[in-house]
Motif scaffolding. Structure first.
Motif, PDB file in Angstrom:
ATOM      1  N   GLN A   1       0.753  -1.183  -0.031  1.00 34.97           N
ATOM      2  CA  GLN A   1      -0.117  -0.043   0.037  1.00 34.97           C
ATOM      3  C   GLN A   1       0.647   1.181  -0.027  1.00 34.97           C
ATOM      4  OE1 GLN A   1      -3.431  -0.371  -0.320  1.00 34.97           O
ATOM      5  NE2 GLN A   1      -2.936  -2.492  -0.175  1.00 34.97           N
ATOM      6  N   TYR A   2       0.656   2.063  -0.792  1.00 31.73           N
ATOM      7  CA  TYR A   2       1.413   3.438  -1.010  1.00 31.73           C
ATOM      8  C   TYR A   2       0.555   4.715  -0.601  1.00 31.73           C
ATOM      9  CZ  TYR A   2       4.807   0.548  -3.710  1.00 31.73           C
ATOM     10  OH  TYR A   2       5.828  -0.537  -4.037  1.00 31.73           O
ATOM     11  N   SER A   3       1.239   5.465  -0.060  1.00 26.65           N
ATOM     12  CA  SER A   3       0.634   6.671   0.493  1.00 26.65           C
ATOM     13  C   SER A   3       1.430   7.706   0.760  1.00 26.65           C
ATOM     14  CB  SER A   3      -0.351   6.280   1.490  1.00 26.65           C
ATOM     15  OG  SER A   3      -0.870   7.829   2.043  1.00 26.65           O
ATOM     16  N   ASN A   4       1.053   8.967   0.969  1.00 25.42           N
ATOM     17  CA  ASN A   4       2.067  10.113   1.236  1.00 25.42           C
ATOM     18  C   ASN A   4       2.220  10.327   2.893  1.00 25.42           C
ATOM     19  OD1 ASN A   4      -0.412  11.682   1.808  1.00 25.42           O
ATOM     20  ND2 ASN A   4       0.364  13.236   0.531  1.00 25.42           N
ATOM     21  N   LEU A   5       1.495   9.454   3.462  1.00 25.56           N
ATOM     22  CA  LEU A   5       1.365   9.342   4.866  1.00 25.56           C
ATOM     23  C   LEU A   5       2.850   8.573   5.228  1.00 25.56           C
ATOM     24  CD1 LEU A   5      -2.204   8.487   5.897  1.00 25.56           C
ATOM     25  CD2 LEU A   5      -1.135  10.470   5.797  1.00 25.56           C
ATOM     26  N   TRP A   6       3.186   7.973   4.310  1.00 25.62           N
ATOM     27  CA  TRP A   6       4.394   7.315   4.603  1.00 25.62           C
ATOM     28  C   TRP A   6       5.291   7.171   3.164  1.00 25.62           C
ATOM     29  CZ3 TRP A   6      -0.082   4.782   5.414  1.00 25.62           C
ATOM     30  CH2 TRP A   6      -0.246   3.634   4.589  1.00 25.62           C
ATOM     31  N   HIS A   7       6.682   6.821   3.187  1.00 24.64           N
ATOM     32  CA  HIS A   7       7.385   6.529   2.120  1.00 24.64           C
ATOM     33  C   HIS A   7       7.386   4.935   1.879  1.00 24.64           C
ATOM     34  CE1 HIS A   7       8.756  10.762   2.221  1.00 24.64           C
ATOM     35  NE2 HIS A   7       9.221  10.641   3.151  1.00 24.64           N
ATOM     36  N   GLY A   8       7.361   4.627   0.233  1.00 24.44           N
ATOM     37  CA  GLY A   8       7.420   3.353   0.117  1.00 24.44           C
ATOM     38  C   GLY A   8       5.978   2.691   0.133  1.00 24.44           C
ATOM     39  N   GLY A   9       6.408   1.389  -0.158  1.00 25.21           N
ATOM     40  CA  GLY A   9       5.068   0.358   0.079  1.00 25.21           C
ATOM     41  C   GLY A   9       4.910  -0.147   1.396  1.00 25.21           C
ATOM     42  N   MET A  10       4.248  -0.231   2.110  1.00 24.95           N
ATOM     43  CA  MET A  10       3.699  -1.101   3.215  1.00 24.95           C
ATOM     44  C   MET A  10       3.089  -2.337   3.127  1.00 24.95           C
ATOM     45  SD  MET A  10       1.519  -0.223   6.743  1.00 24.95           S
ATOM     46  CE  MET A  10       2.284   1.232   7.285  1.00 24.95           C
ATOM     47  N   GLN A  11       3.639  -3.460   3.593  1.00 32.52           N
ATOM     48  CA  GLN A  11       3.036  -4.534   3.696  1.00 32.52           C
ATOM     49  C   GLN A  11       2.837  -5.269   5.259  1.00 32.52           C
ATOM     50  OE1 GLN A  11       6.305  -6.065   1.051  1.00 32.52           O
ATOM     51  NE2 GLN A  11       4.531  -6.866  -0.252  1.00 32.52           N
ATOM     52  N   THR A  12       1.762  -5.852   5.359  1.00 36.03           N
ATOM     53  CA  THR A  12       1.625  -6.455   6.536  1.00 36.03           C
ATOM     54  C   THR A  12       1.406  -7.827   6.394  1.00 36.03           C
ATOM     55  OG1 THR A  12       0.911  -4.421   7.699  1.00 36.03           O
ATOM     56  CG2 THR A  12       0.284  -6.543   8.889  1.00 36.03           C
ATOM     57  N   PHE A  13       2.162  -8.983   6.980  1.00 38.39           N
ATOM     58  CA  PHE A  13       1.961 -10.307   7.110  1.00 38.39           C
ATOM     59  C   PHE A  13       1.491 -10.875   8.280  1.00 38.39           C
ATOM     60  CE2 PHE A  13       5.352  -8.664   4.038  1.00 38.39           C
ATOM     61  CZ  PHE A  13       4.666  -9.375   2.770  1.00 38.39           C
ATOM     62  N   VAL A  14       0.686 -11.690   8.311  1.00 36.02           N
ATOM     63  CA  VAL A  14       0.140 -12.144   9.489  1.00 36.02           C
ATOM     64  C   VAL A  14       0.226 -13.994   9.503  1.00 36.02           C
ATOM     65  CG1 VAL A  14      -1.744 -12.457  11.253  1.00 36.02           C
ATOM     66  CG2 VAL A  14      -1.508 -10.276  10.099  1.00 36.02           C
ATOM     67  N   GLU A  15       0.763 -14.723  10.100  1.00 38.15           N
ATOM     68  CA  GLU A  15       0.846 -15.865  10.194  1.00 38.15           C
ATOM     69  C   GLU A  15       0.508 -16.568  11.629  1.00 38.15           C
ATOM     70  OE1 GLU A  15       3.729 -19.633   8.818  1.00 38.15           O
ATOM     71  OE2 GLU A  15       4.752 -17.742   8.980  1.00 38.15           O
ATOM     72  N   ARG A  16      -0.612 -17.560  11.377  1.00 38.67           N
ATOM     73  CA  ARG A  16      -1.058 -18.163  12.726  1.00 38.67           C
ATOM     74  C   ARG A  16      -0.293 -19.559  12.679  1.00 38.67           C
ATOM     75  NH1 ARG A  16      -6.871 -20.477  14.271  1.00 38.67           N
ATOM     76  NH2 ARG A  16      -6.668 -20.577  16.606  1.00 38.67           N
ATOM     77  N   LYS A  17       0.798 -19.714  13.166  1.00 37.89           N
ATOM     78  CA  LYS A  17       1.523 -20.891  13.008  1.00 37.89           C
ATOM     79  C   LYS A  17       0.693 -22.262  13.762  1.00 37.89           C
ATOM     80  CE  LYS A  17       6.172 -18.627  12.982  1.00 37.89           C
ATOM     81  NZ  LYS A  17       6.540 -19.369  11.743  1.00 37.89           N
ATOM     82  N   SER A  18       0.067 -21.966  14.705  1.00 31.15           N
ATOM     83  CA  SER A  18      -0.444 -22.960  15.582  1.00 31.15           C
ATOM     84  C   SER A  18      -1.594 -22.144  16.659  1.00 31.15           C
ATOM     85  CB  SER A  18       0.405 -23.690  16.374  1.00 31.15           C
ATOM     86  OG  SER A  18       1.147 -23.068  17.457  1.00 31.15           O
ATOM     87  N   ASP A  19      -2.199 -22.957  17.582  1.00 29.25           N
ATOM     88  CA  ASP A  19      -2.941 -22.070  18.477  1.00 29.25           C
ATOM     89  C   ASP A  19      -2.183 -21.693  19.327  1.00 29.25           C
ATOM     90  OD1 ASP A  19      -5.455 -23.387  17.397  1.00 29.25           O
ATOM     91  OD2 ASP A  19      -5.601 -24.883  18.798  1.00 29.25           O
ATOM     92  N   GLU A  20      -0.783 -21.763  19.630  1.00 25.07           N
ATOM     93  CA  GLU A  20      -0.031 -21.268  20.288  1.00 25.07           C
ATOM     94  C   GLU A  20       1.069 -20.192  19.948  1.00 25.07           C
ATOM     95  OE1 GLU A  20       1.611 -24.393  23.025  1.00 25.07           O
ATOM     96  OE2 GLU A  20      -0.466 -25.194  23.303  1.00 25.07           O
ATOM     97  N   ALA A  21       0.861 -19.872  18.834  1.00 21.95           N
ATOM     98  CA  ALA A  21       1.863 -18.927  17.870  1.00 21.95           C
ATOM     99  C   ALA A  21       1.299 -18.212  16.994  1.00 21.95           C
ATOM    100  CB  ALA A  21       3.242 -19.775  17.510  1.00 21.95           C
ATOM    101  N   VAL A  22       1.625 -16.813  17.002  1.00 15.70           N
ATOM    102  CA  VAL A  22       1.098 -16.015  15.665  1.00 15.70           C
ATOM    103  C   VAL A  22       2.178 -14.941  15.641  1.00 15.70           C
ATOM    104  CG1 VAL A  22      -0.595 -14.184  15.085  1.00 15.70           C
ATOM    105  CG2 VAL A  22      -1.397 -16.029  16.129  1.00 15.70           C
ATOM    106  N   ASP A  23       2.642 -14.682  14.461  1.00 16.43           N
ATOM    107  CA  ASP A  23       3.599 -13.940  14.008  1.00 16.43           C
ATOM    108  C   ASP A  23       2.913 -12.592  13.082  1.00 16.43           C
ATOM    109  OD1 ASP A  23       5.624 -15.153  15.126  1.00 16.43           O
ATOM    110  OD2 ASP A  23       6.240 -16.147  13.465  1.00 16.43           O
ATOM    111  N   VAL A  24       3.253 -11.348  13.337  1.00 16.17           N
ATOM    112  CA  VAL A  24       2.906 -10.258  12.604  1.00 16.17           C
ATOM    113  C   VAL A  24       4.163  -9.449  12.207  1.00 16.17           C
ATOM    114  CG1 VAL A  24       1.423  -8.196  12.663  1.00 16.17           C
ATOM    115  CG2 VAL A  24       0.932  -9.967  13.957  1.00 16.17           C
ATOM    116  N   VAL A  25       4.246  -9.364  10.900  1.00 13.65           N
ATOM    117  CA  VAL A  25       5.421  -8.583  10.098  1.00 13.65           C
ATOM    118  C   VAL A  25       5.099  -7.322   9.389  1.00 13.65           C
ATOM    119  CG1 VAL A  25       7.601  -8.982   8.782  1.00 13.65           C
ATOM    120  CG2 VAL A  25       6.781 -10.693  10.265  1.00 13.65           C
ATOM    121  N   THR A  26       5.679  -6.318   9.829  1.00 12.17           N
ATOM    122  CA  THR A  26       5.264  -5.119   8.948  1.00 12.17           C
ATOM    123  C   THR A  26       6.533  -4.843   8.155  1.00 12.17           C
ATOM    124  OG1 THR A  26       3.931  -4.394  10.271  1.00 12.17           O
ATOM    125  CG2 THR A  26       4.451  -2.796   8.863  1.00 12.17           C
ATOM    126  N   LYS A  27       6.380  -4.372   6.706  1.00 17.03           N
ATOM    127  CA  LYS A  27       7.561  -4.262   5.914  1.00 17.03           C
ATOM    128  C   LYS A  27       7.246  -2.864   5.184  1.00 17.03           C
ATOM    129  CE  LYS A  27       9.264  -8.889   5.212  1.00 17.03           C
ATOM    130  NZ  LYS A  27       9.560  -9.786   4.232  1.00 17.03           N
TER     131      LYS A  27
END
Length: 215
Positions: free
Chosen positions: A53-79
């Protein structure tokens, strides 16, 4: 808005930027499967599968990745432009024979990436926040989510900002997107509004029960 958690956590971080931080923890009175599912869905709302997602609210493209590995683990990464700005590793540990869940969040920020993304934008105050501010912001977000899970409520409410409401995003949100990306975002937003408008009126208590049961 894509990358919703960055804004939610940043808003809380700005209010308490001077506080010392430790890894956020919350005890939730629900089982790990229910809690991890709720967290994963809350952070992935609007992420569009990691589309930039591009916007003049920030520079470049923002990406968000969410991975629910199991009932006991979730990862959230923003790039931003493919470079990792933040990583959050959630663990959901069963307590009280599985009746409650201890949620731990391991938060790490690359402040140099955040500085590059926000310097010279309307959100420039985010450029110089230390990692500790985001850790504290995550703590407040987790406390809010805990309260809502235990109350049987959706974790993101319509009245908490234009990104979760039926209103249009500010025009600058769309600036810088290529035509294909812009068309996809507008199509997605239009479908969301149509689905919301088509929803029949229902009892709030019944809606909460259906949400928590995964219906």
């Amino acid at each position: 808005m894509r990358g919703r958690w960055v804004w939610a956590v940043a808003a809380a971080a700005l209010a308490i930027a001077g506080c010392k931080s430790q890894s956020p923890q919350q005890l939730v009175k629900e089982d790990p499967a229910t809690v991890s599912k709720a967290f994963a869905e809350a952070f992935s709302e609007g992420a569009m599968g990691g589309a930039s997602q591009y916007s003049n609210l920030w520079h470049g493209g923002m990406q968000t990745f969410v991975e629910r590995k199991s009932d006991e683990a979730v990862d959230v990464v923003t790039k931003f432009d493919g470079v990792t700005a933040s990583q959050v590793h959630f663990t959901f540990t069963p307590k009280d024979g599985g009746k409650t869940t201890l949620v731990d969040a391991d938060v790490s920020m690359d402040t140099s990436v955040m500085k590059k993304a926000f310097t010279g934008t309307p959100q420039e105050r985010l450029a110089d926040l230390p990692e500790a501010a985001y850790v504290n912001g995550m703590r407040r977000t987790m406390a809010k989510y805990t309260e809502r899970i235990e109350a049987g409520m959706p974790l993101n409410l319509p009245g908490e900002g234009w990104q979760t409401s039926g209103s249009e995003p500010p025009p600058e949100f769309y600036e810088g997107m290529d035509p294909e990306q812009l068309a996809e975002v507008r199509r997605h937003d239009g479908e969301t509004r149509q689905q919301s408008a088509a929803q029949p009126m229902m009892d709030p208590n019944d809606a909460a029960k259906r949400y928590m049961s995964g219906q």
